[in-house]
Design a protein around this motif. Structure first.
Motif, short mmCIF file in Angstrom:
data_model
loop_
_atom_site.label_atom_id
_atom_site.label_comp_id
_atom_site.label_asym_id
_atom_site.label_seq_id
_atom_site.Cartn_x
_atom_site.Cartn_y
_atom_site.Cartn_z
N PRO A 126 -28.11 1.50 42.39
CA PRO A 126 -29.03 2.29 43.06
C PRO A 126 -29.27 1.74 44.71
N ASN A 127 -29.53 2.62 45.49
CA ASN A 127 -30.15 2.31 46.85
C ASN A 127 -31.38 1.47 46.52
N CYS A 128 -31.61 0.17 47.34
CA CYS A 128 -32.71 -0.57 47.27
C CYS A 128 -33.98 0.29 47.31
N ALA A 129 -34.42 1.29 48.28
CA ALA A 129 -35.46 2.07 48.22
C ALA A 129 -35.81 2.93 47.07
N TYR A 154 -41.10 1.32 54.21
CA TYR A 154 -41.31 0.42 55.33
C TYR A 154 -40.38 -0.48 55.00
N GLN A 155 -38.97 -0.44 55.48
CA GLN A 155 -37.64 -1.22 54.94
C GLN A 155 -37.43 -2.42 56.06
N ALA A 156 -37.19 -3.48 55.10
CA ALA A 156 -36.88 -4.65 56.02
C ALA A 156 -35.70 -4.58 56.65
N SER A 158 -33.09 -6.51 56.52
CA SER A 158 -32.10 -6.95 55.69
C SER A 158 -31.40 -5.78 55.05
N GLY A 159 -31.82 -4.59 54.97
CA GLY A 159 -31.16 -3.45 54.47
C GLY A 159 -29.91 -3.28 55.31
N ALA A 160 -29.80 -3.68 56.45
CA ALA A 160 -28.79 -3.84 57.39
C ALA A 160 -28.04 -4.93 57.44
N GLY A 161 -28.21 -5.71 56.37
CA GLY A 161 -27.44 -6.96 56.34
C GLY A 161 -27.80 -8.08 57.31
N GLN A 193 -35.97 6.23 61.12
CA GLN A 193 -34.52 6.66 61.04
C GLN A 193 -33.71 5.67 60.52
N ILE A 194 -33.14 5.78 59.09
CA ILE A 194 -32.44 4.96 58.30
C ILE A 194 -31.16 5.98 58.06
N GLY A 195 -30.03 5.69 58.93
CA GLY A 195 -28.89 6.57 58.45
C GLY A 195 -28.76 7.80 59.25
N ALA A 204 -30.04 10.40 56.00
CA ALA A 204 -29.15 9.92 54.70
C ALA A 204 -29.91 9.20 53.64
N GLU A 205 -30.69 8.13 54.29
CA GLU A 205 -31.54 7.30 53.20
C GLU A 205 -32.55 8.14 52.64
N GLU A 206 -33.03 9.13 53.07
CA GLU A 206 -34.20 9.90 52.70
C GLU A 206 -33.57 10.87 51.51
N VAL A 229 -38.42 4.47 57.10
CA VAL A 229 -38.91 3.82 58.15
C VAL A 229 -38.42 2.26 58.49
N ARG A 230 -37.64 2.10 59.34
CA ARG A 230 -37.23 0.53 59.38
C ARG A 230 -38.67 -0.28 60.33
N VAL A 231 -38.69 -1.09 59.60
CA VAL A 231 -40.12 -2.18 60.06
C VAL A 231 -39.47 -3.52 60.40
N CYS A 236 -38.31 -8.01 52.83
CA CYS A 236 -39.01 -7.22 51.90
C CYS A 236 -39.31 -5.69 52.19
N HIS A 237 -38.94 -4.97 51.08
CA HIS A 237 -39.34 -3.26 51.64
C HIS A 237 -40.51 -3.21 50.94
N SER A 238 -41.25 -2.27 51.55
CA SER A 238 -42.51 -1.49 50.91
C SER A 238 -42.35 -0.20 51.24
N ASP A 305 -38.49 -7.62 47.26
CA ASP A 305 -37.46 -8.19 48.03
C ASP A 305 -36.12 -7.27 48.12
N GLN A 306 -35.76 -6.80 49.23
CA GLN A 306 -34.73 -5.77 49.08
C GLN A 306 -33.20 -6.63 48.76
N LEU A 307 -33.19 -7.94 49.02
CA LEU A 307 -31.83 -8.43 48.70
C LEU A 307 -31.78 -8.85 47.24
C1 2RA Z 1 -30.93 0.07 54.12
N1 2RA Z 1 -31.12 0.90 51.83
O1 2RA Z 1 -32.22 -0.46 54.15
C2 2RA Z 1 -30.23 0.79 53.16
C3 2RA Z 1 -29.10 -0.10 52.63
N2 2RA Z 1 -29.26 -1.10 52.19
O2 2RA Z 1 -30.47 0.06 55.25
#
Ligand code: 2RA
Length: 332
Positions: A126-129, A154-156, A158-161, A193-195, A204-206, A229-231, A236-238, A305-307
């Motif tokens: 599944p998706n990290c979130a 509140y997404q790290a 690293s989700g974008a690599g 915005q993510i996606g 798309a992420e939502e 939301v990207r932070v 690490c995602h919250s 931790d998202q990774l």
């Molecule tokens: C993101 N969940 O955080 C997406 C893909 N890893 O960008």
């Protein structure tokens, strides 16, 4: 019996973390192949005691491979997945390509490992979130049904690599550095915005949180409303999660149930933050409190931790379960 493993996308942030987790957890590997697209073939990867050379993905490269962990984007997955299935190897795929396919189990081992049994060659990570939210809800789900959840993430970066992490670092050093990975500067900023957005303004992420949550919980009636939301946090995602439960449950019952949830840690002293949850597999919850305005309403906060648990560890756990239950072509 040990198995032959391949990591597809071995040069990316998730792929490198998969290799590290396989080694940390002493996955029963007879061999480990590092595979990637032609663009990354030939690169050298540090494997700790030795180094590994990344090979270009090809049907021949899959010979004798029992288990492939995928850490590449959808376009490559759509090209390579049929070849992996034809080879007879199990494909544990971290992309979103197959997550909503009826014949592909979508699995968080602590919640629905049994679904791995009916795989047809692919199991989707599944998706990290989604992993974070579902793990955080697991103690509540032991006590009652969740009717509705409202989530702010509140997404790290690293989700974008690696490129997302590099962009944050670059902009911290030089705030005027133009954004390339994210639509706006991410340093000292947040981006709601993510996606891509659909015609109703939902990203798309939502959509992933709702669609994947319903499949993992086998609950098509689960209502999810999410703002992703990207932070400016590296790994690490919250998430802030509000749930409306079917029946009233006490906070102490949830705390007690949390003790029996593998992979879950409760931190109410005072609460988890991304900093101390980074580079750990634990999903940490805190800030449990009732909604005084709604008897079945509850709030909680969580970090992971998202990774690791958000991607690599969850995928490796799926591989472990498949191996332990004899679901790989060589089996135990
Ligand atoms: C993101 N969940 O955080 C997406 C893909 N890893 O960008």
């Amino acid at each position: 019996e040990k198995v032959n493993v391949a990591v597809l996308g071995a040069t990316g942030a998730v792929g490198r973390t998969m290799i590290r987790i396989l080694q940390e957890r002493r996955f029963p590997m007879r061999s480990l192949k590092l595979l990637a697209s032609p663009h990354s073939a030939g690169k050298v990867i540090d494997l700790g005691a030795k180094t590994g050379i990344v090979e270009e993905f090809s049907p021949a490269a899959l010979k004798d491979v029992d288990l492939v962990f995928g850490a590449v984007d959808n376009d490559l997955v759509e090209e390579y997945a049929p070849l992996i299935q034809r080879s007879g190897a199990l494909f544990v795929d971290n992309s979103s390509a197959f997550r909503l396919e009826e014949d592909v189990p979508l699995v968080i081992p602590e919640i629905n490992a049994r679904d791995i049994r009916w795989h047809h060659g692919i199991v989707a990570n599944p998706n990290c979130a989604t992993i974070l939210a579902m793990m955080a809800l697991s103690p509540i789900l032991k006590l009652t049904r969740v009717k509705r959840m409202i989530v702010s993430t509140y997404q790290a970066v690293s989700g974008a690599g690696m490129k997302g992490m590099d962009e944050l670092e670059r902009q911290i050093r030089d705030p005027s550095a133009a954004p390339e990975v994210f639509p706006f500067p991410i340093a000292f900023n947040v981006i709601p915005q993510i996606g891509d957005f659909d015609e109703n303004g939902i990203s798309a992420e939502e959509w992933k949180m709702q669609n994947e949550g319903r499949r993992i919980l086998h609950d098509e009636a689960l209502q999810v409303s999410c703002t992703c939301v990207r932070v400016p946090v590296y790994r690490c995602h919250s998430e802030s999660i509000y749930v409306e439960t079917e029946t009233e449950v006490s906070l102490d019952a949830i705390r007690q149930a949390a003790e029996e949830c593998p992979g879950l840690v409760l931190n109410e002293a005072p609460y988890p933050t991304p900093k101390e949850c980074t580079d750990s597999d634990a999903v940490v919850i805190g800030r449990l409190r009732r909604d005084e305005a709604c008897p079945h309403g509850l709030h909680l906060w969580c970090c992971c931790d998202q990774l690791r648990k958000g991607a690599a560890t969850n995928a490796v756990q799926i591989g472990e379960w498949a191996w332990q239950n004899g679901l790989l072509k060589k089996g135990v």
